[in-house]
Design a protein around this motif. Structure first.
Motif, PDB file in Angstrom:
ATOM      1  N   VAL A   1       0.866  -1.179   0.000  1.00  0.00           N
ATOM      2  CA  VAL A   1       0.000   0.000   0.000  1.00  0.00           C
ATOM      3  C   VAL A   1       0.898   1.223   0.000  1.00  0.00           C
ATOM      4  O   VAL A   1       1.713   1.401   0.904  1.00  0.00           O
ATOM      5  N   TRP A   2       0.764   2.026  -1.037  1.00  0.00           N
ATOM      6  CA  TRP A   2       1.496   3.288  -1.129  1.00  0.00           C
ATOM      7  C   TRP A   2       0.510   4.400  -0.814  1.00  0.00           C
ATOM      8  O   TRP A   2      -0.571   4.468  -1.394  1.00  0.00           O
ATOM      9  N   THR A   3       0.903   5.291   0.089  1.00  0.00           N
ATOM     10  CA  THR A   3       0.030   6.381   0.513  1.00  0.00           C
ATOM     11  C   THR A   3       0.583   7.715   0.040  1.00  0.00           C
ATOM     12  O   THR A   3       1.763   7.996   0.227  1.00  0.00           O
ATOM     13  N   TYR A   4      -0.287   8.501  -0.572  1.00  0.00           N
ATOM     14  CA  TYR A   4       0.033   9.854  -1.027  1.00  0.00           C
ATOM     15  C   TYR A   4      -0.884  10.809  -0.282  1.00  0.00           C
ATOM     16  O   TYR A   4      -2.102  10.629  -0.274  1.00  0.00           O
ATOM     17  N   VAL A   5      -0.314  11.818   0.349  1.00  0.00           N
ATOM     18  CA  VAL A   5      -1.096  12.793   1.098  1.00  0.00           C
ATOM     19  C   VAL A   5      -0.884  14.163   0.472  1.00  0.00           C
ATOM     20  O   VAL A   5       0.252  14.634   0.362  1.00  0.00           O
TER      21      VAL A   5
ATOM     22  N   THR B   1      -6.087  11.909   0.988  1.00  0.00           N
ATOM     23  CA  THR B   1      -5.135  10.828   1.147  1.00  0.00           C
ATOM     24  C   THR B   1      -5.509   9.773   0.117  1.00  0.00           C
ATOM     25  O   THR B   1      -6.663   9.343   0.064  1.00  0.00           O
TER      26      THR B   1
ATOM     27  N   ASN C   1      -4.619   6.030  -1.218  1.00  0.00           N
ATOM     28  CA  ASN C   1      -3.941   4.761  -0.962  1.00  0.00           C
ATOM     29  C   ASN C   1      -3.984   3.931  -2.237  1.00  0.00           C
ATOM     30  O   ASN C   1      -5.067   3.600  -2.724  1.00  0.00           O
TER      31      ASN C   1
END
Length: 94
Positions: free
Chosen positions: A24-28, A55, A57
């Motif tokens: 799981v790659w998270t970008y905020v 956010t 995911n």
């Protein structure tokens, strides 16, 4: 899309987590837009602001995207000009 495709269009994630074959790659996104509502009468006013942010995911299995989840105060689902749209629009086909 592959892991390499996501890196190319979205850049490096804010954080990563892995368990087994799932990543799981998270970008905020940073808050960039605010909803402001002012109410009151002639002698007082009350203003309330809410930051819009997102956010994203990106869930991958076997190095390929299997699902994308969005969380945040963004207006509508991928509304143009909203934070979630900015996060993924570089990956969308024209």
């Amino acid at each position: 899309m592959s892991r390499e495709n996501i890196l190319s269009c979205m850049g490096a994630p804010t954080s990563r987590a892995a368990e087994g074959g799932t990543e799981v790659w998270t970008y905020v996104s940073a808050p960039g837009t605010y909803d402001t509502v002012t109410t009151g009468g002639s002698n007082f006013a009350f203003t309330q602001s809410h930051a819009r942010n997102c956010t994203v995911n990106v869930v991958m299995n076997g190095g390929r995207v299997s699902r994308i989840n969005y969380l945040g105060r963004t207006g509508g689902l991928l509304t143009a000009g909203e934070q979630c749209a900015y996060a993924v629009e570089a990956c969308m086909a024209p």
